[in-house]
Design an enzyme around this catalytic site. Sequence first.
Site, PDB file in Angstrom:
ATOM      1  N   ASN A  10      38.173 -46.235 -64.529  1.00 38.16           N
ATOM      2  CA  ASN A  10      36.855 -45.665 -64.796  1.00 38.16           C
ATOM      3  C   ASN A  10      36.769 -45.345 -66.283  1.00 38.16           C
ATOM      4  OD1 ASN A  10      34.459 -44.315 -64.877  1.00 38.16           O
ATOM      5  ND2 ASN A  10      35.148 -42.514 -63.722  1.00 38.16           N
ATOM      6  N   TRP A  11      36.123 -46.252 -67.024  1.00 38.45           N
ATOM      7  CA  TRP A  11      36.059 -46.082 -68.485  1.00 38.45           C
ATOM      8  C   TRP A  11      34.987 -45.080 -68.901  1.00 38.45           C
ATOM      9  CZ3 TRP A  11      36.367 -52.107 -69.258  1.00 38.45           C
ATOM     10  CH2 TRP A  11      37.703 -52.508 -69.170  1.00 38.45           C
ATOM     11  N   LYS A  12      34.202 -44.602 -67.948  1.00 39.97           N
ATOM     12  CA  LYS A  12      33.156 -43.621 -68.268  1.00 39.97           C
ATOM     13  C   LYS A  12      32.317 -44.110 -69.464  1.00 39.97           C
ATOM     14  CE  LYS A  12      36.070 -40.141 -66.203  1.00 39.97           C
ATOM     15  NZ  LYS A  12      36.430 -38.748 -66.066  1.00 39.97           N
ATOM     16  N   HIS A  88      30.161 -39.666 -58.583  1.00 39.93           N
ATOM     17  CA  HIS A  88      31.238 -39.140 -59.433  1.00 39.93           C
ATOM     18  C   HIS A  88      30.856 -37.733 -59.899  1.00 39.93           C
ATOM     19  CE1 HIS A  88      33.926 -38.517 -62.792  1.00 39.93           C
ATOM     20  NE2 HIS A  88      34.690 -39.450 -62.264  1.00 39.93           N
ATOM     21  N   GLU A 152      38.590 -36.612 -55.783  1.00 39.22           N
ATOM     22  CA  GLU A 152      38.794 -36.236 -57.183  1.00 39.22           C
ATOM     23  C   GLU A 152      38.521 -34.736 -57.335  1.00 39.22           C
ATOM     24  OE1 GLU A 152      38.422 -39.759 -60.004  1.00 39.22           O
ATOM     25  OE2 GLU A 152      36.392 -39.052 -59.655  1.00 39.22           O
ATOM     26  N   GLY A 158      40.616 -35.144 -66.133  1.00 41.09           N
ATOM     27  CA  GLY A 158      40.561 -35.205 -67.593  1.00 41.09           C
ATOM     28  C   GLY A 158      41.362 -34.152 -68.332  1.00 41.09           C
ATOM     29  N   SER A 192      43.608 -37.090 -63.468  1.00 44.58           N
ATOM     30  CA  SER A 192      44.807 -37.108 -64.309  1.00 44.58           C
ATOM     31  C   SER A 192      45.947 -37.930 -63.723  1.00 44.58           C
ATOM     32  CB  SER A 192      45.259 -35.672 -64.623  1.00 44.58           C
ATOM     33  OG  SER A 192      44.222 -34.977 -65.292  1.00 44.58           O
ATOM     34  N   GLY A 213      40.865 -42.344 -65.062  1.00 44.88           N
ATOM     35  CA  GLY A 213      39.976 -42.188 -66.207  1.00 44.88           C
ATOM     36  C   GLY A 213      40.743 -42.295 -67.513  1.00 44.88           C
TER      37      GLY A 213
HETATM   38  P1  PGA Z   1      40.943 -38.673 -65.343  1.00 49.83           P
HETATM   39  O1  PGA Z   1      39.524 -39.111 -64.765  1.00 49.83           O
HETATM   40  O2  PGA Z   1      41.941 -39.719 -64.903  1.00 49.83           O
HETATM   41  O3  PGA Z   1      40.749 -38.631 -66.818  1.00 49.83           O
HETATM   42  O4  PGA Z   1      41.271 -37.341 -64.763  1.00 49.83           O
HETATM   43  C1  PGA Z   1      39.373 -39.550 -63.439  1.00 49.83           C
HETATM   44  C2  PGA Z   1      37.929 -39.706 -63.100  1.00 49.83           C
HETATM   45  O5  PGA Z   1      37.119 -38.841 -63.502  1.00 49.83           O
HETATM   46  O6  PGA Z   1      37.530 -40.662 -62.410  1.00 49.83           O
END
Ligand code: PGA
Length: 235
Positions: A10-12, A88, A152, A158, A192, A213
């Site tokens: 998920n590159w956001k 999300h 999640e 994050g 994470s 992410g």
């Molecule tokens: P993260 O993000 O791996 O940076 O915690 C995961 C996500 O929000 O899909």
Amino acid sequence: MTRKLFIAANWKMNPPPAGFDDRYSGFRPHAAVDVVVFPTFVDLYATLEAELETGAQCGRPEPIGPHTGDVSMAMIKAAGCSYVLCGHSDRRRDHHETDEDVRQQAETAVAAGLQPIVCVGETAEERDSGQQQEIVERQIAGMPSGIIVAYEPVWAIGNGKAASMDDAQTMHAFIRSLLPEGNSTRILYGGSMSPATAEGLLTQPDIDGGLVGTASLKPDEFKAIVEIAANVRKS
Ligand code: PGA
């Protein structure tokens, strides 16, 4: 029942990381693991042209119409995607998407021929007050069949602090118990996930992959997670 592991990037709101389209990049389809990337809409055709399995980060239920800035599930499918993220926590926060909005997105995604990845998870306050199962149950209620779920926990996203293996496994088993097709539904963990935490999480019996992410923006780390997934043997 064996469920093929699924690792999603998920590159956001970030551009695809350099080298995403290299021949040996970890974002390429893998024989043993389903690997899918979720770029922004402006980068969708770049990953499709690079022959990466691609999904959209969100989609709107109505097929066409006056919804400035939005893209419909049918358009996402027509572009060549197979997957779409629904609900999300970034979108629940930034765009005030409700559980009912997310349910409608998932329903229209399935109808459009996409596989929705329905994201659920409680906040830190909700966990502190012991409401995590109630919240997740409400988020899952009424979902159509044919979905993938991503658990999640918002407090683990994050910040480098993944949920413990036990906390994640407990919630995944609970989610599976709620799903009519629980045995065949893949339930991913997100929050994470990194090369350091992936093995412990992915060896849990009810964790069928990861929605990644931060580590997905570092091609070497993402590739390491895919390789860990490819070597996981569930007991
Ligand atoms: P993260 O993000 O791996 O940076 O915690 C995961 C996500 O929000 O899909």
